[in-house]
Design a protein around this motif. Structure first.
Motif, PDB file in Angstrom:
ATOM      1  N   ARG A 152     -17.343   1.351   0.871  1.00 52.51           N
ATOM      2  CA  ARG A 152     -16.410   0.383   0.264  1.00 52.51           C
ATOM      3  C   ARG A 152     -15.010   0.905   0.531  1.00 52.51           C
ATOM      4  NH1 ARG A 152     -19.669  -0.087  -4.590  1.00 52.51           N
ATOM      5  NH2 ARG A 152     -18.495   1.647  -5.466  1.00 52.51           N
ATOM      6  N   SER A 153     -14.120   0.055   1.031  1.00 55.35           N
ATOM      7  CA  SER A 153     -12.774   0.546   1.317  1.00 55.35           C
ATOM      8  C   SER A 153     -11.725  -0.497   0.963  1.00 55.35           C
ATOM      9  CB  SER A 153     -12.658   0.959   2.787  1.00 55.35           C
ATOM     10  OG  SER A 153     -12.947  -0.115   3.636  1.00 55.35           O
ATOM     11  N   TYR A 154     -10.535  -0.005   0.679  1.00 56.49           N
ATOM     12  CA  TYR A 154      -9.482  -0.889   0.182  1.00 56.49           C
ATOM     13  C   TYR A 154      -8.119  -0.297   0.535  1.00 56.49           C
ATOM     14  CZ  TYR A 154      -6.247  -3.098  -3.027  1.00 56.49           C
ATOM     15  OH  TYR A 154      -5.167  -3.768  -3.537  1.00 56.49           O
ATOM     16  N   ALA A 155      -7.194  -1.141   0.946  1.00 59.77           N
ATOM     17  CA  ALA A 155      -5.793  -0.719   1.094  1.00 59.77           C
ATOM     18  C   ALA A 155      -4.912  -1.857   0.634  1.00 59.77           C
ATOM     19  CB  ALA A 155      -5.476  -0.380   2.543  1.00 59.77           C
ATOM     20  N   GLY A 156      -3.890  -1.544  -0.143  1.00 50.86           N
ATOM     21  CA  GLY A 156      -3.019  -2.616  -0.621  1.00 50.86           C
ATOM     22  C   GLY A 156      -1.611  -2.144  -0.895  1.00 50.86           C
ATOM     23  N   HIS A 157      -0.689  -3.084  -0.823  1.00 52.74           N
ATOM     24  CA  HIS A 157       0.681  -2.886  -1.325  1.00 52.74           C
ATOM     25  C   HIS A 157       1.189  -4.249  -1.780  1.00 52.74           C
ATOM     26  CE1 HIS A 157       2.759  -4.472   2.216  1.00 52.74           C
ATOM     27  NE2 HIS A 157       2.249  -3.565   3.006  1.00 52.74           N
ATOM     28  N   PRO A 158       2.367  -4.293  -2.409  1.00 55.10           N
ATOM     29  CA  PRO A 158       2.788  -5.578  -2.995  1.00 55.10           C
ATOM     30  C   PRO A 158       3.217  -6.634  -1.977  1.00 55.10           C
ATOM     31  CG  PRO A 158       3.949  -3.716  -4.017  1.00 55.10           C
ATOM     32  CD  PRO A 158       3.269  -3.187  -2.803  1.00 55.10           C
TER      33      PRO A 158
ATOM     34  N   GLY B 146      -3.585  -2.791   6.384  1.00 61.47           N
ATOM     35  CA  GLY B 146      -5.035  -2.919   6.553  1.00 61.47           C
ATOM     36  C   GLY B 146      -5.566  -2.261   7.814  1.00 61.47           C
ATOM     37  N   ILE B 147      -4.729  -2.151   8.839  1.00 64.50           N
ATOM     38  CA  ILE B 147      -5.236  -1.599  10.105  1.00 64.50           C
ATOM     39  C   ILE B 147      -5.582  -0.114   9.929  1.00 64.50           C
ATOM     40  CG2 ILE B 147      -3.090  -0.849  11.236  1.00 64.50           C
ATOM     41  CD1 ILE B 147      -5.405  -3.173  13.065  1.00 64.50           C
TER      42      ILE B 147
ATOM     43  N   PHE C  93      -4.554   3.336  -1.231  1.00 64.80           N
ATOM     44  CA  PHE C  93      -5.789   3.044  -0.497  1.00 64.80           C
ATOM     45  C   PHE C  93      -6.909   3.934  -1.017  1.00 64.80           C
ATOM     46  CE2 PHE C  93      -4.078   6.394   2.321  1.00 64.80           C
ATOM     47  CZ  PHE C  93      -5.199   7.163   2.557  1.00 64.80           C
ATOM     48  N   ARG C  94      -8.122   3.507  -0.724  1.00 65.83           N
ATOM     49  CA  ARG C  94      -9.297   4.198  -1.240  1.00 65.83           C
ATOM     50  C   ARG C  94     -10.470   3.934  -0.302  1.00 65.83           C
ATOM     51  NH1 ARG C  94     -10.985   6.288  -5.993  1.00 65.83           N
ATOM     52  NH2 ARG C  94     -13.100   5.906  -6.703  1.00 65.83           N
TER      53      ARG C  94
ATOM     54  N   LEU D  73     -14.760  -4.207   3.081  1.00 65.43           N
ATOM     55  CA  LEU D  73     -13.356  -3.776   3.187  1.00 65.43           C
ATOM     56  C   LEU D  73     -12.413  -4.863   2.682  1.00 65.43           C
ATOM     57  CD1 LEU D  73     -11.793  -2.187   6.356  1.00 65.43           C
ATOM     58  CD2 LEU D  73     -10.844  -4.315   5.494  1.00 65.43           C
ATOM     59  N   GLN D  74     -11.349  -4.457   2.028  1.00 65.04           N
ATOM     60  CA  GLN D  74     -10.296  -5.408   1.641  1.00 65.04           C
ATOM     61  C   GLN D  74      -8.940  -4.834   2.004  1.00 65.04           C
ATOM     62  OE1 GLN D  74      -9.932  -6.318  -2.543  1.00 65.04           O
ATOM     63  NE2 GLN D  74      -8.206  -7.713  -2.211  1.00 65.04           N
TER      64      GLN D  74
END
Ligand code: NAD
Length: 347
Positions: A148-154, A179-180, A240-241, A228-229
């Motif tokens: 499971r993976s995730y990356a984000g910013h506003p 996301g890349i 990110f995680r 992934l998100q």
């Protein structure tokens, strides 16, 4: 070759950090700084005691062995192609290209020139990621099962450059921006991706052609799945995680703060053991010098990998192929979201 001599093209936010890292990297040397913005380019050149050049073609002289491309993505293809034509090695910032077609052109040019192409996927060198990778590779959590993976910013222009939200510049939205990196990390743990299914949504920011959230299911040839998100609506700020699950445990790495932990049992159903990975020295330096400290450290390690790769040695640093695969997978998610289908890649 005594030292690998670099021309830096693009002296912006990332170029500045790249220059700092280059100067701290044994065996590598910055010899020219190039930017169309004269004030910015001259300031960086003066800071590092190297000549300034306004024209990127002129920056690729005989005294240069390698080129660091740190401009917005539409310039990556012409700059990489010219650098390879002149026999230079290239480290190109992410995303390698705006489209799979452009990416393939770059990778093919590197192959034809027999020069090394690297993609700026420096998160591979974040200590939490390195710790998680060594846990997986040690076999402690058993065989890989899923991720499971995730990356984000506003998102939005208060957070980052306006051009990051322009589909003509980036080729997409959150998935090809922050996301890349998480796409690359996911593939780094999962192995080669053979099947992609995805969705993209754009109801939050409404930047034309740019998703603010992308969701993907990736499958490798052994049947392991990654979920992934990538997000531009992570209102709590950049993060990110990645969580890697095996048959006897799991390892999870995240940033910020830099942290990883692993839980595992010697046999299924047995007592669970746990190891935590803290990085207190890095956290103190980051508090004093901001996130830039962590980025520069990762660039220094990435450059060491670049040097080894250019000499034909193995390294965890991402290659041009890795950069291309990330772009191909992102665009497969876009295709899947548009037509509802599944995109297959030959194993
Ligand atoms: N590795 C990472 O974690 C990371 C993070 C953010 C951005 N990036 C990538 O790094 C690259 C640069 O991003 P940035 O945030 O530094 O952008 P930026 O806008 O701050 O800097 C880009 C620089 O390129 C210069 N430039 C534009 N056209 C040029 C030309 N024709 N010749 C020479 N210079 C030219 C601009 O004047 C500017 O100074 C992008 O590809 C971006 O996606 C990587």
């Amino acid at each position: 070759m005594n030292e690998m001599r670099f021309a830096l093209i693009g002296c912006g936010e990332i170029g500045g950090l790249r220059a700092e890292a280059l100067q701290k990297s044994p065996g590598l040397k910055l010899v020219r700084a190039c930017d169309v913005d004269a004030a910015r380019g001259k300031a960086l050149a003066a800071q590092h005691g190297v000549p300034y050049e306004s024209d990127w073609h002129a920056a690729l002289g005989d005294d240069v062995d390698a080129v660091l491309v740190s401009t917005p993505p539409p310039l990556h293809t012409p700059m990489c192609l010219e650098a390879f034509r002149l026999g230079k090695h290239v480290l190109c910032e992410k995303p390698l290209a705006r489209s799979p077609e452009e990416g393939r052109q770059i990778v093919e040019a590197a192959r034809a020139a027999k020069r090394h192409l690297a993609t700026g996927f420096n998160y591979r060198f974040y200590p939490a990621i390195a710790a998680a990778k060594s846990v997986l590779d040690s076999g402690r959590i058993g065989e890989l099962d899923h991720i499971r993976s995730y990356a984000g910013h506003p998102g939005g222009t208060e957070f980052t450059h306006a051009w990051v939200h322009d589909v003509k510049v980036m080729g997409g939205g959150a998935l090809v921006d922050n996301g890349i990196h998480i796409l690359d990390l996911t593939r780094y743990f999962l192995g080669e991706v053979v099947e992609v299914k995805g969705f993209r949504t754009g109801h939050v920011w409404s930047f034309e052609g740019c998703e603010d959230n992308a969701f993907a299911l990736l499958r490798n040839s052994r049947g392991n799945i990654a979920q992934l998100q990538a997000s531009w609506s992570e209102w709590r700020g950049y993060r990110f995680r990645i969580e890697v699950y095996g048959t006897r445990g799991c390892v999870r790495a995240s940033y910020p703060p830099m942290y990883a932990d692993a839980v595992w049992s010697e046999k299924p159903g047995g007592p669970m053991r746990r190891e935590r990975f803290f990085f207190p020295a890095l956290q103190i330096k980051e508090r004093l010098k901001s996130y830039r400290f962590t980025v520069v450290q990762s660039f220094i390690e990435e450059f060491a990998g670049f040097l080894r790769a250019a000499q034909g040695q193995a390294t965890p640093a991402a290659s041009g192929h890795d950069g291309l695969r990330a772009v191909e997978i992102a665009h497969a998610v876009y295709q899947s979201s548009a037509d509802g289908g599944t995109v297959l890649f030959p194993a």
